[in-house]
Design a protein around this motif. Structure first.
Motif, PDB file in Angstrom:
ATOM      1  N   GLU A 125       5.697  13.254  11.809  1.00  0.00           N
ATOM      2  CA  GLU A 125       6.105  13.558  13.177  1.00  0.00           C
ATOM      3  C   GLU A 125       6.201  12.289  14.020  1.00  0.00           C
ATOM      4  OE1 GLU A 125       6.964  16.530  13.696  1.00  0.00           O
ATOM      5  OE2 GLU A 125       5.758  17.861  12.426  1.00  0.00           O
ATOM      6  N   ILE A 126       7.285  12.156  14.763  1.00  0.00           N
ATOM      7  CA  ILE A 126       7.421  10.998  15.649  1.00  0.00           C
ATOM      8  C   ILE A 126       6.423  11.082  16.798  1.00  0.00           C
ATOM      9  CG2 ILE A 126       9.154  11.908  17.250  1.00  0.00           C
ATOM     10  CD1 ILE A 126       9.144   8.405  15.585  1.00  0.00           C
ATOM     11  N   THR A 127       6.040  12.305  17.171  1.00  0.00           N
ATOM     12  CA  THR A 127       5.007  12.447  18.206  1.00  0.00           C
ATOM     13  C   THR A 127       3.688  11.851  17.737  1.00  0.00           C
ATOM     14  OG1 THR A 127       4.743  14.701  17.376  1.00  0.00           O
ATOM     15  CG2 THR A 127       5.979  14.433  19.409  1.00  0.00           C
ATOM     16  N   ASP A 128       3.376  12.009  16.450  1.00  0.00           N
ATOM     17  CA  ASP A 128       2.144  11.414  15.914  1.00  0.00           C
ATOM     18  C   ASP A 128       2.227   9.887  15.934  1.00  0.00           C
ATOM     19  OD1 ASP A 128       1.133  13.927  15.472  1.00  0.00           O
ATOM     20  OD2 ASP A 128       1.586  13.953  13.325  1.00  0.00           O
ATOM     21  N   ALA A 129       3.425   9.359  15.680  1.00  0.00           N
ATOM     22  CA  ALA A 129       3.599   7.903  15.699  1.00  0.00           C
ATOM     23  C   ALA A 129       3.386   7.358  17.110  1.00  0.00           C
ATOM     24  CB  ALA A 129       4.986   7.529  15.186  1.00  0.00           C
ATOM     25  N   VAL A 130       3.961   8.039  18.097  1.00  0.00           N
ATOM     26  CA  VAL A 130       3.777   7.590  19.481  1.00  0.00           C
ATOM     27  C   VAL A 130       2.317   7.756  19.900  1.00  0.00           C
ATOM     28  CG1 VAL A 130       4.497   7.923  21.870  1.00  0.00           C
ATOM     29  CG2 VAL A 130       6.175   8.138  20.031  1.00  0.00           C
ATOM     30  N   GLN A 131       1.667   8.838  19.468  1.00  0.00           N
ATOM     31  CA  GLN A 131       0.256   9.033  19.775  1.00  0.00           C
ATOM     32  C   GLN A 131      -0.590   7.921  19.156  1.00  0.00           C
ATOM     33  OE1 GLN A 131      -1.308  11.508  21.790  1.00  0.00           O
ATOM     34  NE2 GLN A 131      -2.919   9.970  21.503  1.00  0.00           N
ATOM     35  N   TRP A 132      -0.229   7.487  17.956  1.00  0.00           N
ATOM     36  CA  TRP A 132      -0.948   6.383  17.313  1.00  0.00           C
ATOM     37  C   TRP A 132      -0.861   5.135  18.178  1.00  0.00           C
ATOM     38  CZ3 TRP A 132      -0.147   1.451  15.559  1.00  0.00           C
ATOM     39  CH2 TRP A 132      -1.079   0.929  14.642  1.00  0.00           C
ATOM     40  N   LEU A 133       0.326   4.862  18.720  1.00  0.00           N
ATOM     41  CA  LEU A 133       0.485   3.687  19.593  1.00  0.00           C
ATOM     42  C   LEU A 133      -0.408   3.815  20.829  1.00  0.00           C
ATOM     43  CD1 LEU A 133       4.380   3.314  19.431  1.00  0.00           C
ATOM     44  CD2 LEU A 133       2.693   1.793  18.371  1.00  0.00           C
ATOM     45  N   ILE A 134      -0.471   5.017  21.409  1.00  0.00           N
ATOM     46  CA  ILE A 134      -1.311   5.230  22.591  1.00  0.00           C
ATOM     47  C   ILE A 134      -2.783   5.009  22.247  1.00  0.00           C
ATOM     48  CG2 ILE A 134      -2.102   6.963  24.243  1.00  0.00           C
ATOM     49  CD1 ILE A 134       0.697   8.251  23.993  1.00  0.00           C
TER      50      ILE A 134
END
Length: 355
Positions: free
Chosen positions: A194-203
């Motif tokens: 999931e791209i949402t998981d990738a962005v959450q990882w960055l956060i």
């Protein structure tokens, strides 16, 4: 800066159209949805675009070609299976290299383009920049949670209990930092990266993630209702133009486009409507918000608020509304069959039958 355009996926919500056609090539106002996205990318000044393709790669490649028609240099990247948006980034790693990039979902439609958000990202250069819009049912989307200052503090994909009504629009901007995030991902409950998981990882890692709330129009053209709505919106912006042939017995009212080679005879066309090149409309009514594609034939029929794909034929049908009609389809009246009422009535009965 490069673009990564996602044009894979099976388009299950648009079946049966997508059994034989890529969902990104279903037309809006007689132009494939994908083309609007490519034009929006080119308008930002980006010149290199990778298009991620799947099982429909041959059709996508035939339609887009080398990209020069859009002012782009296009490279095609095969995704072996639709395993998530982040997986598309993963398989595109060699193409993207160390460049910043905008990721654009090829079946999304955004009024006004993405110039402003690309300029802001280029100026401020956060690790990621996401676009958001307010929706009535956020459970269908990736959802963002913002702090009081408007900073993105959390993301969740299709949550059963959303923390906000801010859904992710299908445009994301990334620095190469996203590749670190993608490398750490595990498949979600849907079996996808999931791209949402990738962005959450960055956060979570303390990287800066910014957002823009879209105030204009955005649609994920994933089903027939959304396709018809986007078609309506685009047709609203038409300027009247008649390059084809219309006879004196026909009426063209409002914003009507008749493409070169099209013929309209003894018909009433109430815009906004577009009649594609080489189409034939005879003894018919074409109502507002209808797109008739190239090579179609409409005879002795009525149709309104619909999309008709190339070479379809509609003959002798009294009324069609809110429909999506595929390539080479034939629509005709059902044969007339005798109807009868079979009765067993007791003494002194009284029966009323509508004829």
């Amino acid at each position: 800066m490069k673009a990564l355009v996602l044009a894979g996926g099976s388009g299950t919500r648009l079946r049966p159209i997508t059994h034989t056609s890529a969902k990104q090539l279903v037309p809006v106002a007689n132009k494939p949805v994908l083309f609007y996205g490519l034009e929006a990318i080119a308008a930002t000044g980006i010149r290199e675009a990778g298009i991620v393709v799947g099982d429909t790669h041959a059709e996508i490649e035939a339609a887009v070609g080398d990209g020069l028609a859009f002012g782009l240099d296009v490279t095609y990247i095969r995704q072996p299976a639709p395993l998530g948006l982040a997986h598309a980034v993963l398989v595109s790693r060699d193409y993207l290299g160390d460049d910043d990039f905008v990721m654009y979902l090829g079946d999304n439609f955004i009024v006004g383009g993405v110039n402003d958000v690309v300029e802001r990202f280029t100026r401020d250069r956060p690790a990621a920049h996401i676009m958001l819009t307010r929706v009535t049912d956020p459970r269908r989307f990736g959802v963002a949670e913002l702090d009081p200052a408007g900073r993105v503090v959390g993301l969740e994909e299709k949550p059963p209990v959303p923390k906000s009504d801010l859904a992710l629009v299908g445009v994301y901007l990334f620095t190469p930092a996203v590749h670190e995030a993608v490398a750490e991902l595990k498949p979600s409950w849907r079996g996808e990266l999931e791209i949402t998981d990738a962005v959450q990882w960055l956060i979570t890692e303390g990287r800066r993630v910014e957002s823009t709330v879209v105030t204009g129009y955005w649609k994920d053209t994933g089903d027939v209702t959304d396709m018809l709505e986007v078609n309506r919106l685009v047709l609203e912006s038409l300027d009247r133009r008649v390059d084809g042939v219309t006879d004196p017995a026909s009426q063209l009212i409002g914003r009507v486009v008749v493409e070169e080679g099209a013929v309209v005879e003894r018909s009433r066309i109430v815009g906004p409507v577009i009649i594609g090149a080489g189409a034939r409309v005879r003894d018919s009514y074409i109502g507002p918000f209808t797109s008739i594609a190239a090579g179609c034939a409409v005879t002795g029929s009525e149709i309104e608020y619909s999309i008709v794909l190339p070479r379809a034929s509609i003959s002798g049908v009294s009324r069609i509304e809110a429909s999506l009609i595929g390539h080479d389809v034939e629509v005709t009246p059902a044969p007339v069959t005798p109807r009868a009422h079979r009765l067993v009535l007791g003494d002194h009965s009284k029966v009323q039958i509508s004829s």
